[in-house]
Motif scaffolding. Structure first.
Motif, mmCIF file in Angstrom:
data_model
loop_
_atom_site.group_PDB
_atom_site.id
_atom_site.type_symbol
_atom_site.label_atom_id
_atom_site.label_comp_id
_atom_site.label_asym_id
_atom_site.label_seq_id
_atom_site.Cartn_x
_atom_site.Cartn_y
_atom_site.Cartn_z
ATOM 1 N N ARG A 121 6.868 -8.367 22.771
ATOM 2 C CA ARG A 121 5.498 -8.293 23.288
ATOM 3 C C ARG A 121 4.648 -9.413 22.682
ATOM 4 N NH1 ARG A 121 4.157 -5.418 27.551
ATOM 5 N NH2 ARG A 121 2.137 -5.180 26.610
ATOM 6 N N LEU A 122 4.878 -9.725 21.404
ATOM 7 C CA LEU A 122 4.162 -10.837 20.781
ATOM 8 C C LEU A 122 4.577 -12.165 21.409
ATOM 9 C CD1 LEU A 122 4.206 -9.694 17.056
ATOM 10 C CD2 LEU A 122 2.184 -9.984 18.508
ATOM 11 N N HIS A 123 5.849 -12.284 21.765
ATOM 12 C CA HIS A 123 6.304 -13.492 22.440
ATOM 13 C C HIS A 123 5.525 -13.683 23.750
ATOM 14 C CE1 HIS A 123 9.009 -16.618 23.885
ATOM 15 N NE2 HIS A 123 9.042 -15.982 25.041
ATOM 16 N N HIS A 124 5.300 -12.605 24.452
ATOM 17 C CA HIS A 124 4.604 -12.669 25.733
ATOM 18 C C HIS A 124 3.085 -12.659 25.597
ATOM 19 C CE1 HIS A 124 7.788 -12.644 28.745
ATOM 20 N NE2 HIS A 124 8.498 -12.054 27.802
ATOM 21 N N ALA A 125 2.575 -12.549 24.376
ATOM 22 C CA ALA A 125 1.124 -12.628 24.183
ATOM 23 C C ALA A 125 0.613 -14.020 24.513
ATOM 24 C CB ALA A 125 0.759 -12.249 22.741
ATOM 25 N N VAL A 126 1.499 -14.998 24.480
ATOM 26 C CA VAL A 126 1.166 -16.379 24.838
ATOM 27 C C VAL A 126 1.738 -16.632 26.228
ATOM 28 C CG1 VAL A 126 1.470 -18.803 24.210
ATOM 29 C CG2 VAL A 126 1.243 -17.078 22.426
ATOM 30 N N LYS A 127 0.917 -17.069 27.138
ATOM 31 C CA LYS A 127 1.368 -17.225 28.526
ATOM 32 C C LYS A 127 1.919 -18.605 28.845
ATOM 33 C CE LYS A 127 0.154 -13.082 29.494
ATOM 34 N NZ LYS A 127 1.185 -12.074 29.415
ATOM 35 N N SER A 128 1.735 -19.552 27.947
ATOM 36 C CA SER A 128 2.265 -20.888 28.182
ATOM 37 C C SER A 128 3.599 -21.034 27.462
ATOM 38 C CB SER A 128 1.275 -21.948 27.689
ATOM 39 O OG SER A 128 1.196 -21.915 26.273
ATOM 40 N N ARG A 129 4.221 -22.181 27.590
ATOM 41 C CA ARG A 129 5.519 -22.367 26.937
ATOM 42 C C ARG A 129 5.395 -22.801 25.484
ATOM 43 N NH1 ARG A 129 8.315 -27.556 29.830
ATOM 44 N NH2 ARG A 129 6.833 -29.126 29.188
ATOM 45 N N GLU A 130 4.220 -23.213 25.056
ATOM 46 C CA GLU A 130 4.001 -23.618 23.678
ATOM 47 C C GLU A 130 3.451 -22.460 22.854
ATOM 48 O OE1 GLU A 130 2.394 -25.466 26.173
ATOM 49 O OE2 GLU A 130 3.881 -27.047 26.340
ATOM 50 N N ASP A 131 3.642 -22.566 21.548
ATOM 51 C CA ASP A 131 3.054 -21.652 20.558
ATOM 52 C C ASP A 131 3.594 -20.224 20.597
ATOM 53 O OD1 ASP A 131 1.438 -23.658 19.444
ATOM 54 O OD2 ASP A 131 -0.099 -23.342 20.971
ATOM 55 N N CYS A 132 4.655 -19.972 21.327
ATOM 56 C CA CYS A 132 5.242 -18.635 21.343
ATOM 57 C C CYS A 132 5.963 -18.364 20.026
ATOM 58 C CB CYS A 132 6.238 -18.492 22.491
ATOM 59 S SG CYS A 132 5.463 -18.426 24.105
ATOM 60 N N VAL A 133 6.166 -17.105 19.735
ATOM 61 C CA VAL A 133 6.935 -16.678 18.571
ATOM 62 C C VAL A 133 8.085 -15.802 19.053
ATOM 63 C CG1 VAL A 133 4.983 -16.775 16.964
ATOM 64 C CG2 VAL A 133 5.447 -14.660 18.206
ATOM 65 N N SER A 134 9.089 -15.627 18.210
ATOM 66 C CA SER A 134 10.211 -14.714 18.439
ATOM 67 C C SER A 134 10.989 -15.036 19.709
ATOM 68 C CB SER A 134 9.730 -13.262 18.477
ATOM 69 O OG SER A 134 10.837 -12.392 18.487
ATOM 70 N N PHE A 135 11.994 -15.862 19.583
ATOM 71 C CA PHE A 135 12.789 -16.276 20.727
ATOM 72 C C PHE A 135 14.108 -15.526 20.852
ATOM 73 C CE2 PHE A 135 9.825 -19.676 20.044
ATOM 74 C CZ PHE A 135 9.439 -20.002 21.331
ATOM 75 N N GLY A 136 14.456 -14.731 19.864
ATOM 76 C CA GLY A 136 15.691 -13.953 19.934
ATOM 77 C C GLY A 136 15.535 -12.764 20.853
ATOM 78 N N PHE A 137 16.663 -12.202 21.254
ATOM 79 C CA PHE A 137 16.631 -11.036 22.139
ATOM 80 C C PHE A 137 17.080 -9.772 21.428
ATOM 81 C CE2 PHE A 137 17.222 -14.588 25.158
ATOM 82 C CZ PHE A 137 16.035 -14.439 25.848
ATOM 83 N N ALA A 160 -5.247 -23.497 22.095
ATOM 84 C CA ALA A 160 -3.905 -24.095 22.144
ATOM 85 C C ALA A 160 -2.865 -23.115 22.634
ATOM 86 C CB ALA A 160 -3.506 -24.606 20.766
ATOM 87 N N ALA A 161 -3.101 -21.837 22.429
ATOM 88 C CA ALA A 161 -2.114 -20.847 22.843
ATOM 89 C C ALA A 161 -2.179 -20.564 24.328
ATOM 90 C CB ALA A 161 -2.310 -19.547 22.057
ATOM 91 N N LYS A 162 -3.113 -21.198 25.017
ATOM 92 C CA LYS A 162 -3.265 -20.969 26.443
ATOM 93 C C LYS A 162 -2.899 -22.230 27.201
ATOM 94 C CE LYS A 162 -7.542 -19.815 25.751
ATOM 95 N NZ LYS A 162 -8.929 -19.497 25.984
ATOM 96 N N GLY A 163 -2.242 -22.035 28.311
ATOM 97 C CA GLY A 163 -1.976 -23.143 29.202
ATOM 98 C C GLY A 163 -3.092 -23.234 30.221
#
Length: 175
Positions: A121-137, A160-163
Motif C-alpha cells: 500500500r505504501l508502494h502505491h501511495a506514490v502514483k508516479s514511477r519515481e520515489d516509490c518504496v518497497s519493490f518486493g512482492f 516530487a512524489a507526484k507525476g
C-alpha cells in the motif's frame, strides 16, 4: 535422492524469483517498462490491466522451461515449476490479498501478511514511477522504515512524489 534435488531446485527458484521480481519491478517496471506497469498504479476498470502482460511473459518462459525439461533437459522443468509456484503465490498474495482482484475481502491485522499488505500500500501511495518504496512482492523491509523513507522523500522535494496530473500521495488505510 533426485526428488530432494528437484524440491530444492523448486524452492531455490521461488526464492530467486523474489530477487528477480524485486529487481525487475524497480528497474524495468518502474523504468523502461513503465508503459505496461503504469496501468497498475491507476484505478483499474475491468478485469485486466496492461500490467498483466508481465505475468503472461513470465508464464510463457515457465512453460518453455517445463517443456524443455520434460524433453530431457534436466533441471529446467523444476526451474519452470518454481517459477509457476512463485506466480501462483504472487497471484494469491499480490492480486488477491493486496489488490482485491479475488472475491474475498480480507485485510490482515497482524504478522507477515499485514507487513506485506502495508508495504505494498505504501508502494502505491506514490502514483508516479519515481520515489516509490518497497519493490518486493513476498518480502518487504519493516513498514516503519518504508514510511520514514517515503516521508523523507516527500518532504525533501515537495511535489516530487507526484507525476504530472497525479493525485497527492495518500497514507494507506488499515481498515
Amino acid at each position: 535422492m533426485l526428488v530432494v534435488w528437484n524440491i530444492l531446485i523448486v524452492l531455490l527458484t521461488v526464492a530467486g524469483m523474489e530477487l528477480f521480481a524485486t529487481f525487475a519491478h524497480k528497474y524495468i517496471m518502474h523504468g523502461w517498462g513503465w508503459g505496461w506497469h503504469r496501468s497498475h498504479h491507476r484505478p483499474r476498470s475491468g478485469w485486466f490491466e496492461r500490467n498483466d502482460l508481465y505475468a503472461v511473459v513470465f508464464a510463457v518462459v515457465a512453460i518453455a522451461l517445463i517443456a524443455l525439461g520434460t524433453a530431457g533437459m534436466w533441471p529446467l522443468q523444476w526451474i519452470g515449476a518454481g517459477m509457476t509456484a512463485y506466480g501462483a503465490i504472487y497471484f494469491i498474495v499480490h492480486d488477491g490479498l493486496v489488490h482485491k482482484r479475488w472475491p474475498f475481502r480480507y485485510i490482515p491485522r497482524r504478522g507477515y501478511l499485514k507487513r506485506l499488505y502495508k508495504a505494498h500500500r505504501l508502494h502505491h501511495a506514490v502514483k508516479s514511477r519515481e520515489d516509490c518504496v518497497s519493490f518486493g512482492f513476498l518480502y518487504s523491509p519493516p513498514v516503519e522504515k518504508l514510511e520514514a523513507t517515503l516521508k523523507r522523500r516527500q518532504s525533501a522535494t515537495p511535489g516530487a512524489a507526484k507525476g504530472p496530473g497525479d493525485a497527492a500521495p495518500v497514507t494507506p488505510r488499515e481498515s
